[in-house]
Design an enzyme around this catalytic site. Structure first.
Site, PDB file in Angstrom:
ATOM      1  N   GLY A  24      -1.135   4.567  -0.013  1.00  0.00           N
ATOM      2  CA  GLY A  24      -1.802   5.593   0.461  1.00  0.00           C
ATOM      3  C   GLY A  24      -1.211   6.222   1.421  1.00  0.00           C
ATOM      4  N   LEU A  25      -1.428   7.529   2.574  1.00  0.00           N
ATOM      5  CA  LEU A  25      -1.194   7.954   3.127  1.00  0.00           C
ATOM      6  C   LEU A  25      -0.407   7.212   4.687  1.00  0.00           C
ATOM      7  CD1 LEU A  25      -4.273  10.466   4.163  1.00  0.00           C
ATOM      8  CD2 LEU A  25      -1.978  10.868   2.836  1.00  0.00           C
TER       9      LEU A  25
ATOM     10  N   ARG B 286     -16.556   7.383  12.653  1.00  0.00           N
ATOM     11  CA  ARG B 286     -16.026   7.764  12.137  1.00  0.00           C
ATOM     12  C   ARG B 286     -16.310   9.214  11.844  1.00  0.00           C
ATOM     13  NH1 ARG B 286     -12.460  10.410   8.306  1.00  0.00           N
ATOM     14  NH2 ARG B 286     -14.045   9.257   6.477  1.00  0.00           N
TER      15      ARG B 286
ATOM     16  N   ARG C  88     -23.862  12.986  10.450  1.00  0.00           N
ATOM     17  CA  ARG C  88     -23.872  11.665   9.166  1.00  0.00           C
ATOM     18  C   ARG C  88     -24.754  10.244   9.847  1.00  0.00           C
ATOM     19  NH1 ARG C  88     -17.626  10.915   7.480  1.00  0.00           N
ATOM     20  NH2 ARG C  88     -17.337  13.439   6.770  1.00  0.00           N
TER      21      ARG C  88
ATOM     22  N   SER D  10     -19.204  17.483  -0.474  1.00  0.00           N
ATOM     23  CA  SER D  10     -18.635  17.442   0.890  1.00  0.00           C
ATOM     24  C   SER D  10     -20.432  18.097   2.008  1.00  0.00           C
ATOM     25  CB  SER D  10     -17.928  18.872   0.518  1.00  0.00           C
ATOM     26  OG  SER D  10     -17.344  19.255   2.159  1.00  0.00           O
TER      27      SER D  10
ATOM     28  N   GLU E  55      -6.341   2.933   7.217  1.00  0.00           N
ATOM     29  CA  GLU E  55      -7.855   2.247   7.416  1.00  0.00           C
ATOM     30  C   GLU E  55      -7.948   1.037   7.409  1.00  0.00           C
ATOM     31  OE1 GLU E  55     -10.355   4.286   4.166  1.00  0.00           O
ATOM     32  OE2 GLU E  55     -11.923   2.950   4.467  1.00  0.00           O
TER      33      GLU E  55
ATOM     34  N   GLY F  72       0.412  -1.570   0.152  1.00  0.00           N
ATOM     35  CA  GLY F  72      -0.385   0.109   0.107  1.00  0.00           C
ATOM     36  C   GLY F  72       0.857   1.227  -0.102  1.00  0.00           C
TER      37      GLY F  72
ATOM     38  N   HIS G  67     -18.855   4.974   2.731  1.00  0.00           N
ATOM     39  CA  HIS G  67     -17.876   5.885   3.185  1.00  0.00           C
ATOM     40  C   HIS G  67     -16.849   5.944   3.227  1.00  0.00           C
ATOM     41  CE1 HIS G  67     -16.049   9.529   2.004  1.00  0.00           C
ATOM     42  NE2 HIS G  67     -16.454   9.912   3.846  1.00  0.00           N
TER      43      HIS G  67
HETATM   44  C1  FAD Z   1     -14.455  10.618  -1.518  1.00  0.00           C
HETATM   45  C2  FAD Z   1     -13.378  10.241  -0.064  1.00  0.00           C
HETATM   46  C3  FAD Z   1     -13.758  11.337   1.165  1.00  0.00           C
HETATM   47  C4  FAD Z   1     -12.604  11.485   1.776  1.00  0.00           C
HETATM   48  N1  FAD Z   1     -12.186  12.208   2.583  1.00  0.00           N
HETATM   49  C5  FAD Z   1     -12.151  12.967   3.813  1.00  0.00           C
HETATM   50  C6  FAD Z   1     -11.724  13.940   4.300  1.00  0.00           C
HETATM   51  O1  FAD Z   1     -12.165  15.128   4.060  1.00  0.00           O
HETATM   52  N2  FAD Z   1     -10.792  13.415   5.525  1.00  0.00           N
HETATM   53  C7  FAD Z   1     -10.577  12.468   6.242  1.00  0.00           C
HETATM   54  O2  FAD Z   1     -10.033  12.373   6.926  1.00  0.00           O
HETATM   55  N3  FAD Z   1     -10.909  11.254   5.588  1.00  0.00           N
HETATM   56  C8  FAD Z   1     -11.218  10.732   4.213  1.00  0.00           C
HETATM   57  N4  FAD Z   1     -11.506  10.008   3.483  1.00  0.00           N
HETATM   58  C9  FAD Z   1     -10.865   8.822   4.003  1.00  0.00           C
HETATM   59  C10 FAD Z   1     -10.062   8.546   3.818  1.00  0.00           C
HETATM   60  O3  FAD Z   1      -9.512   9.017   2.505  1.00  0.00           O
HETATM   61  C11 FAD Z   1      -9.284   7.737   3.627  1.00  0.00           C
HETATM   62  O4  FAD Z   1      -9.764   6.311   4.767  1.00  0.00           O
HETATM   63  C12 FAD Z   1      -7.494   6.862   3.857  1.00  0.00           C
HETATM   64  O5  FAD Z   1      -7.154   7.906   3.142  1.00  0.00           O
HETATM   65  C13 FAD Z   1      -6.874   5.681   3.836  1.00  0.00           C
HETATM   66  O6  FAD Z   1      -6.135   6.007   3.524  1.00  0.00           O
HETATM   67  P1  FAD Z   1      -5.387   4.492   3.433  1.00  0.00           P
HETATM   68  O7  FAD Z   1      -3.763   4.844   3.060  1.00  0.00           O
HETATM   69  O8  FAD Z   1      -5.312   3.363   4.617  1.00  0.00           O
HETATM   70  O9  FAD Z   1      -5.666   3.761   2.185  1.00  0.00           O
HETATM   71  P2  FAD Z   1      -5.617   3.847   0.837  1.00  0.00           P
HETATM   72  O10 FAD Z   1      -5.150   5.199   0.401  1.00  0.00           O
HETATM   73  O11 FAD Z   1      -6.886   3.407   0.479  1.00  0.00           O
HETATM   74  O12 FAD Z   1      -4.548   2.806   0.118  1.00  0.00           O
HETATM   75  C14 FAD Z   1      -4.058   1.714  -0.088  1.00  0.00           C
HETATM   76  C15 FAD Z   1      -3.209   1.543  -0.965  1.00  0.00           C
HETATM   77  O13 FAD Z   1      -3.332   0.416  -1.013  1.00  0.00           O
HETATM   78  C16 FAD Z   1      -2.889  -0.449  -2.147  1.00  0.00           C
HETATM   79  N5  FAD Z   1      -3.361  -2.476  -2.312  1.00  0.00           N
HETATM   80  C17 FAD Z   1      -4.334  -2.631  -1.688  1.00  0.00           C
HETATM   81  N6  FAD Z   1      -4.850  -3.385  -2.122  1.00  0.00           N
HETATM   82  C18 FAD Z   1      -3.595  -4.315  -2.487  1.00  0.00           C
HETATM   83  C19 FAD Z   1      -3.173  -5.715  -2.760  1.00  0.00           C
HETATM   84  N7  FAD Z   1      -4.428  -6.600  -3.218  1.00  0.00           N
HETATM   85  N8  FAD Z   1      -1.858  -5.442  -3.204  1.00  0.00           N
HETATM   86  C20 FAD Z   1      -1.026  -4.324  -3.245  1.00  0.00           C
HETATM   87  N9  FAD Z   1      -1.481  -3.256  -3.459  1.00  0.00           N
HETATM   88  C21 FAD Z   1      -2.795  -2.987  -2.558  1.00  0.00           C
HETATM   89  C22 FAD Z   1      -3.233   0.400  -2.854  1.00  0.00           C
HETATM   90  O14 FAD Z   1      -2.739   0.199  -4.301  1.00  0.00           O
HETATM   91  C23 FAD Z   1      -2.828   1.744  -2.097  1.00  0.00           C
HETATM   92  O15 FAD Z   1      -2.050   2.071  -2.105  1.00  0.00           O
HETATM   93  C24 FAD Z   1     -12.097  10.334   2.209  1.00  0.00           C
HETATM   94  C25 FAD Z   1     -12.898   9.117   2.024  1.00  0.00           C
HETATM   95  C26 FAD Z   1     -13.605   9.431   0.387  1.00  0.00           C
HETATM   96  C27 FAD Z   1     -13.630   8.082  -0.313  1.00  0.00           C
END
Ligand code: FAD
Ligand code: SF4
Ligand code: FES
Lengths: 251, 641
Positions: free
Chosen positions: B44-45, B437, B332, B286, B427, B42, B403
């Site tokens: 992401g953040l 949340r 929410r 939003s 997440e 992963g 969401h």
């Molecule tokens: C439209 C929207 C708006 C949002 N707005 C907000 C906000 O304003 N404030 C807030 O706090 N939160 C918000 N959220 C929630 C927040 O964005 C997410 O919970 C958070 O970004 C998740 O981050 P993460 O790093 O855990 O996962 P993700 O960013 O989902 O990253 C997952 C990573 O894992 C990788 N991955 C997944 N499965 C596999 C696999 N099997 N093999 C290899 N790689 C894999 C993907 O490629 C990706 O790189 C929002 C969510 C959405 C949908």
């Protein structure tokens, strides 16, 4: 609505490709362009044919994954916006629509409409960052940033890294993309210490990847879904010139 | 067999647990760090921040993502903002308050010590991001700006236009790029993890598929970190990116990691309604719109008149009616459920009656169109792009959508699952949000885990692992690889008549109906009866064109849907077992006379962590309970009347 599609099909990066005709029938005007392709793909799969490969993820114009050239325009006719934000009501019923991948020397075709944009990542790896080790940062409000600078930096930072600028450019130049990152970081005090090294390395990497030069045609700005202004290219050129001078002066 | 669940929360007063932990945690010397390899799945953040930081510390990191670039992780789509207890607005905020709001917002179903730590490191995140060049919004004097968000009385949310997630992710991505440049991190984009490998009970590697070439590969390491995001797409339609999946965490579950609170899902009240059978995803509008928009439906059932023709006396402003003090700003979960009730009652609007109006006419009358345009112009534009309707002239139509998923793999205070070596962040874990949340706290958690928690806790495991990394020809890898290949082959060989998406859509509808905004025992039992049949049909009738040895998007999706078809069952089992209402989990049998969620703290103040029971036994996971005890807060009934 009904449409005649002419879609670029290419089995692998090495193979040859060509346009193939498909029909999209009974499409609601509220369908997005990618959903229309989804439906075409469902029908193809039902018939046992291979679906058209194309990439998308967020489908709301922010991740930069989708990369279609539609009727000769990167991301299609509805600017500013990514291909995933395009809706069928934008087309005339019965229209013939040509769909091709983003084309640029530095983007090889992976399959059908999917291209390899790793070159953009490598440009950022060549210094498109601030060397801030986790936990080493000073208190966030200890350095004031004028609102104007912060807003301008944000405008540059909004780039979604899609590569449409290079696909639209007659020289396949990635100047808009590179200038956005260089400008974003040069506009902020945190990015200034490394600005010389950064711009020199990023531009060198851009050249090494096979992107062309900028001849000010502004096609990039016209298709950019993030509305990145071509004035950042001028800023990049200034940064580059200054960096070259500083380097020469042995700084 | 797993014994009692140990949360490993350090002793001592709440406010000094984390500092005490850091003072005494085991460290790994720089020379030894060079000998250790860590897999981070992963980017992401959570994953991006962790991979970059571990790389800086000198470990060898392999980072994986399924997109073509780490910058495209789903975190990029977050809009609103990120919380921190900086108290820059001098409005009385503090670490304790942020902690309290988060634990209350989660309806008292999260672990106190973890939430406190989250609030504690929140301020470091802002410092870190500013230093990376994240262009947060600023005031004229050059100081950082804040806005307020749901569930809080203070202004503590930092933001970068409506693109906060994008900017935070690009900050993490750039740090990741720096480490790729420094050769401490190797990046594997377009690569999907398909299985976890255990050697002598420890997580020591993964099996992946290169999505471009179709090649199956094995990777060994000294520890594995999953940062693979949420599973909202089990519902098919959600605000999540198309590729978001449960595969990585579900595969780990099948290898023995416990899944915590799988039924906890968050439904966001303000999304653009579904339009038509082929809709592929839902778009969030939003929540800030509810500051000026009034929510209503016609008072009469089946009223087909245009909104402008319905006089005020024949409208039902149901949130204002039911929650006079919070009105349109009710939380929410409550807003979402009320919209559903109105539509179930036959008073919904739009082509298929699944929508409610969000009306700006009063606000435009009071403040003028110009002000509304300044405040929400970009959102009105998005709305028009998608629906073709002008919300300055007619009310928006909105409806709730899936969401976020609060559930995830169970982890202890170290963010390690019950499987030694397997760490889970962002997440993907269950840890900090309880049953609901609060806005702007997922970004906070992802970055807290990645930059500031895991880099301290992971070494306590790694310190004991030097020299123990197995070779990739260890039989455990061979076996896992063989299984992965066999599963792909089996899927491709079915070559039936139904497309992958048709199964996903059917599963999604069923889950939305029976395990969505409101749940009850008989509906959940019905779903539990239907899911196995759908799964069986999938394995007997799915059609995947092409082969496994090439770029094949149907196959990618099929693998994810196959896992959802098993995981959905676990969600329903959990929802059935949790015989109370709390936060986003609303069991119709348990509500107050006014229709609010009714918790049962005596029986259910606990985390439900499920253990997979071996092949062929998807339907009978074993339940482990981690009791939640609260030392610093008093459990209260939430009220928003
Ligand atoms: C439209 C929207 C708006 C949002 N707005 C907000 C906000 O304003 N404030 C807030 O706090 N939160 C918000 N959220 C929630 C927040 O964005 C997410 O919970 C958070 O970004 C998740 O981050 P993460 O790093 O855990 O996962 P993700 O960013 O989902 O990253 C997952 C990573 O894992 C990788 N991955 C997944 N499965 C596999 C696999 N099997 N093999 C290899 N790689 C894999 C993907 O490629 C990706 O790189 C929002 C969510 C959405 C949908
Ligand atoms: S500058 Fe615009 S067109 Fe180019 S990559 Fe960035 S967003 Fe895409
Ligand atoms: S799919 Fe994300 S920008 Fe188009």
């Amino acid at each position: 609505m009904n449409f005649n599609l002419r879609v670029w099909r290419q089995k692998t990066g090495e193979g040859k490709g060509g346009l193939v005709d498909y029909k999209a029938t009974d499409v609601s005007p509220h369908t997005s362009f990618l959903e229309m392709l989804d439906v075409v793909n469902e029908r193809l799969a039902e018939k046992g044919e291979e679906p058209i490969a194309f990439e998308s993820d967020c489908r709301e114009g922010i991740c930069g994954t989708c990369s279609l050239t539609i009727d000769g325009e990167a991301h299609g006719p509805d600017h500013p916006g990514a291909a995933c934000q395009l809706y069928m009501r934008r087309f005339k019923d019965g229209a013939t629509i040509t769909v091709e991948p983003f084309r640029a020397r530095a983007f090889g075709v992976v399959k059908d409409l999917v291209v390899d944009r790793g070159a953009l990542d490598r440009i950022v790896q060549a210094g498109g960052f601030v060397s801030a080790r986790s936990g080493s940062a000073p208190e966030a409000n200890s350095i004031l940033v004028p609102k104007h600078d912060a807003d301008l930096a944000m405008e540059a930072a909004a780039c979604i890294g899609c590569g449409a600028c290079a696909a639209a450019c007659p020289n396949a130049s990635a100047m808009l993309f590179t200038s956005a990152k260089v400008s974003h970081l040069a506009l902020l005090p945190q990015g200034r210490p490394e600005r010389t090294e950064r711009v020199l390395r990023m531009v060198a990497q851009m050249d090494a990847e096979g992107f062309g030069n900028c001849t000010n045609t502004y096609e990039c700005e016209a298709v950019c879904p993030a509305e990145i202004s071509a004035s950042f290219i001028a800023k990049l050129n200034r940064e580059y010139a200054m960096a070259t001078l500083r380097k020469r002066a042995g700084e | 067999m797993i014994g009692t669940l140990e949360s490993k929360v350090p002793s001592g007063p709440l406010a000094s647990k984390w500092s005490g932990y850091k003072d005494h945690a085991r460290l790994v010397s720089p020379a030894n760090r060079r000998k250790l390899e860590v897999i981070v799945v992963g980017s992401g953040l959570a994953g991006g921040a962790a991979a970059a930081t571990l790389g800086e510390q000198g470990y060898h990191v392999k980072c994986f993502c399924f997109q073509d670039s780490p910058r495209r992780a789903h975190s990029i789509a977050a809009q609103g903002g990120i919380n921190a207890a900086k108290n820059y607005q001098n409005d009385g905020d503090s670490v304790f308050r942020l902690f309290y709001d988060t634990i209350k917002g989660g309806d008292f179903r999260s672990r106190e010590a973890n939430v406190y730590r989250l609030a504690e490191v929140s301020n470091l995140i802002i410092d870190q991001c500013v230093e990376q060049g994240v262009p947060f919004a600023r005031e004229y004097g050059g100081l950082l700006a804040n806005r307020s968000f749901g569930g809080a009385q203070v202004s503590r949310t930092f933001y970068a236009r409506g693109q906060t997630g994008q900017q935070l992710l690009l900050g993490a991505y750039q740090s990741l790029c720096r480490q790729i440049d420094a050769k401490t991190v190797s990046m594997f984009p377009h690569t999907e993890m398909l299985d976890l490998v255990l050697v002598e009970g420890h997580a020591k590697g993964i099996i992946t598929r290169n999505l471009v070439s179709g090649k199956i590969e094995v990777h060994a390491a000294d520890a594995v970190v999953l940062a693979t995001g949420g599973y909202g797409n089990v519902f098919y339609l959600s605000t999540n990116a198309r590729g978001s999946n449960v595969t990585a965490t579900y595969r780990a579950y099948k290898k023995g990691a416990l899944f915590g609170n799988p039924c906890y899902t968050q439904i966001h009240p303000t999304c653009i309604p579904v339009s038509g059978q082929f809709q592929s995803k839902l778009t969030l509008m939003s929540e800030s719109l509810r500051n000026d928009g009034r929510v209503w439906v016609p008072a009469k059932k089946g009223d087909q008149r245009a909104p402008s023709e319905i006089p005020d006396t024949e409208r039902d402003y149901y949130l204002e009616r039911k929650y006079p003090s919070y009105g349109n700003l009710a939380p929410r979960d409550i807003s979402s459920r009320s919209a559903k009730e109105a539509c179930d009652d036959g008073r919904g609007v739009g082509p298929d009656g699944r929508g409610v109006f969000l009306d700006f006419a009063d606000a435009i009358g009071r403040l003028g169109e110009k002000t509304i345009r300044e405040r929400y112009g970009n959102l009105f534009d998005i709305y028009e792009k998608i629906t073709g309707e002008d919300a300055y002239k007619q009310p928006m139509r909105i409806y709730p959508a899936v969401h976020y998923t609060m559930g995830g793999l169970w982890v202890d205070y170290n963010l390690m699952s019950n499987v030694p070596g397997l760490h889970v962040i962002g997440e993907a874990n269950f840890s900090d949000h309880g049953a609901n949340r609060l806005g702007a706290s997922a970004l906070m958690q992802g970055l807290a885990d990645g930059y500031f928690v895991l880099p301290y806790t992971l070494p306590t495991y790694l310190a004991g692992q030097i020299g123990k990394r197995p070779a990739v020809d260890h039989p455990a890898f061979r076996q896992a690889e063989t299984e992965v290949r066999a599963r792909i082959q089996k899927m491709v060989n079915v070559y039936g008549t139904r497309t992958v998406d048709s199964f996903h859509r059917e599963l999604g509808l069923l889950m939305w109906d029976k395990c969505g905004m409101a749940r009850n025992a008989s509906g959940l039992r019905e779903a539990l009866g239907r899911i196995p049949a759908l799964r069986e049909e999938f394995w007997g009738n799915v059609r995947i064109p092409g082969t496994g040895e090439e770029y094949n998007q149907s196959l990618e999706r099929a693998g994810r849907v196959a896992d959802y078809l098993e995981f959905a069952e676990l969600m329903c089992i959990d929802a059935l077992e949790r015989d109370e209402s709390c936060g986003g989990h609303f069991r119709e049998e348990h509500q107050t006379p006014e229709g609010e969620a009714l918790r049962n703290d005596e029986k259910f103040a606990a985390v439900f962590a499920w253990e997979f029971q071996g092949n062929g036994a998807i339907e009978t996971p074993r339940l482990h309970r981690e009791a939640l005890s609260f030392e610093s807060v008093e459990l209260a009934q939430r009220s928003y009347k």
